[in-house]
Design a protein around this motif. Structure first.
Motif, PDB file in Angstrom:
ATOM      1  N   LYS A 107      47.474 -74.446  30.358  1.00  0.00           N
ATOM      2  CA  LYS A 107      48.223 -74.483  29.097  1.00  0.00           C
ATOM      3  C   LYS A 107      49.056 -75.754  29.047  1.00  0.00           C
ATOM      4  O   LYS A 107      49.925 -75.986  29.890  1.00  0.00           O
ATOM      5  N   ILE A 108      48.760 -76.588  28.057  1.00  0.00           N
ATOM      6  CA  ILE A 108      49.468 -77.851  27.853  1.00  0.00           C
ATOM      7  C   ILE A 108      50.440 -77.672  26.691  1.00  0.00           C
ATOM      8  O   ILE A 108      50.041 -77.238  25.608  1.00  0.00           O
ATOM      9  N   VAL A 109      51.691 -77.989  26.914  1.00  0.00           N
ATOM     10  CA  VAL A 109      52.716 -77.836  25.871  1.00  0.00           C
ATOM     11  C   VAL A 109      53.188 -79.220  25.440  1.00  0.00           C
ATOM     12  O   VAL A 109      53.832 -79.936  26.217  1.00  0.00           O
ATOM     13  N   TRP A 110      52.841 -79.599  24.218  1.00  0.00           N
ATOM     14  CA  TRP A 110      53.264 -80.877  23.637  1.00  0.00           C
ATOM     15  C   TRP A 110      54.575 -80.624  22.909  1.00  0.00           C
ATOM     16  O   TRP A 110      54.615 -80.007  21.851  1.00  0.00           O
ATOM     17  N   ILE A 111      55.679 -81.075  23.519  1.00  0.00           N
ATOM     18  CA  ILE A 111      57.016 -80.718  23.058  1.00  0.00           C
ATOM     19  C   ILE A 111      57.480 -81.588  21.888  1.00  0.00           C
ATOM     20  O   ILE A 111      57.508 -82.811  21.990  1.00  0.00           O
ATOM     21  N   VAL A 156      49.398 -76.383  23.042  1.00  0.00           N
ATOM     22  CA  VAL A 156      50.345 -75.876  22.063  1.00  0.00           C
ATOM     23  C   VAL A 156      51.180 -77.043  21.541  1.00  0.00           C
ATOM     24  O   VAL A 156      51.801 -77.764  22.325  1.00  0.00           O
ATOM     25  N   HIS A 157      51.170 -77.257  20.228  1.00  0.00           N
ATOM     26  CA  HIS A 157      52.015 -78.272  19.601  1.00  0.00           C
ATOM     27  C   HIS A 157      53.309 -77.581  19.189  1.00  0.00           C
ATOM     28  O   HIS A 157      53.359 -76.873  18.184  1.00  0.00           O
ATOM     29  N   TYR A 168      53.857 -79.888  30.668  1.00  0.00           N
ATOM     30  CA  TYR A 168      54.715 -80.131  29.514  1.00  0.00           C
ATOM     31  C   TYR A 168      54.781 -81.636  29.265  1.00  0.00           C
ATOM     32  O   TYR A 168      55.029 -82.413  30.199  1.00  0.00           O
ATOM     33  N   LEU A 169      54.579 -82.037  28.016  1.00  0.00           N
ATOM     34  CA  LEU A 169      54.548 -83.449  27.658  1.00  0.00           C
ATOM     35  C   LEU A 169      55.627 -83.767  26.632  1.00  0.00           C
ATOM     36  O   LEU A 169      55.828 -83.015  25.671  1.00  0.00           O
ATOM     37  N   PHE A 180      55.529 -84.438  32.111  1.00  0.00           N
ATOM     38  CA  PHE A 180      55.243 -85.866  31.968  1.00  0.00           C
ATOM     39  C   PHE A 180      55.924 -86.355  30.697  1.00  0.00           C
ATOM     40  O   PHE A 180      55.647 -85.851  29.605  1.00  0.00           O
ATOM     41  N   ALA A 181      56.819 -87.333  30.828  1.00  0.00           N
ATOM     42  CA  ALA A 181      57.622 -87.793  29.697  1.00  0.00           C
ATOM     43  C   ALA A 181      57.545 -89.307  29.570  1.00  0.00           C
ATOM     44  O   ALA A 181      57.525 -90.027  30.576  1.00  0.00           O
TER      45      ALA A 181
END
Length: 240
Positions: A7-11, A42-43, A57-58, A91-92
């Motif tokens: 699960k990738i969360v695009w913050i 998830v956007h 989390y990005l 990752f930011a």
């Protein structure tokens, strides 16, 4: 990974998506798919709670005011803090990188509180760094030389509880006179590199997938991503 997919969360893409860093999500999806690993992205808008069941989390770049709003909402929300405490990968980039630290510079350069998730402090320098940046990554991360595009006026210093991501070979990077670019601690990693960074540096994407899965992942054949990386490196350092 606690389920059958990553699960990738695009913050906060409504606040922190100024410089095309959403491409980082696409690269993670692609690198996982090539290995037969399913993903779900998830956007997450800024009026939504940050879930604690993400794997990666990005955070992307943004202008001053959106950066301030993002920091305020993330501090109040607490979800990203819970994710970091659980060992999830973060990752930011650029503004997102600064937000992770203890403080960053506001619209007038005044210090504002960050999230305290990475032992860094950022402020505003006198000159803007714009152009290609290249760095040699810390050996323990097992990632080859990285390339990106920087566009920031930030000056970031690294505290004792974080490590530099890379030693600058070309460009500015953190801009604090120490010659480093980015920082990391545990599974939290930040950088000033756009490009998008994970598209230019597929090994960084693979590092995040490895952190999410907790097991080694098989290498991939040489691809367009590898060619792009070499092209950009050769444009900056022809002898590389």
């Amino acid at each position: 990974m606690s389920s059958d997919h990553i699960k990738i969360v695009w913050i906060y893409p409504d606040l922190l998506s100024t410089y095309g860093d959403q491409g980082n999500t696409i690269m993670l999806e692609r690198r996982a798919a090539l290995r037969g690993i399913p993903t779900r992205t998830v956007h997450l808008r800024s009026d939504e709670h940050v879930p604690d069941d993400g794997d990666i989390y990005l955070l992307g770049g943004g202008e001053d005011r959106p950066q301030i709003l993002a920091a305020q909402r993330l501090r109040k929300d607490g979800g990203l803090h819970a994710a970091v405490q659980a060992g999830k990968a973060v990752f930011a980039v650029c503004a997102g990188y600064q937000i992770l630290g203890h403080e960053f510079g506001g619209e007038e350069g005044q210090p504002l509180p960050g999230l305290g998730l990475l032992d860094i402090r950022s402020g505003r320098g006198e000159r803007r760094a714009v152009g290609e940046v290249v760095g040699d990554v810390a050996a323990e991360l097992n990632v080859p030389r990285i390339t990106g595009f920087e566009n920031h006026q930030g000056v970031t210093s690294i505290g004792p509880n974080a490590k530099p991501l890379a030693k600058v070979v070309a460009g500015v990077g953190n801009g604090d006179g120490q010659g480093f670019e980015g920082a990391y601690a545990g599974h939290v990693l930040g950088t000033y590199m756009h490009g998008p960074a994970l598209v230019r540096n597929p090994a960084l994407a693979d590092l995040l997938l490895y952190w999410a899965l907790g097991v080694e992942i098989p290498p991939l054949d040489y691809s367009w991503a590898g060619r792009l990386r070499e092209e950009r490196l050769n444009a900056v350092l022809p002898a590389t």
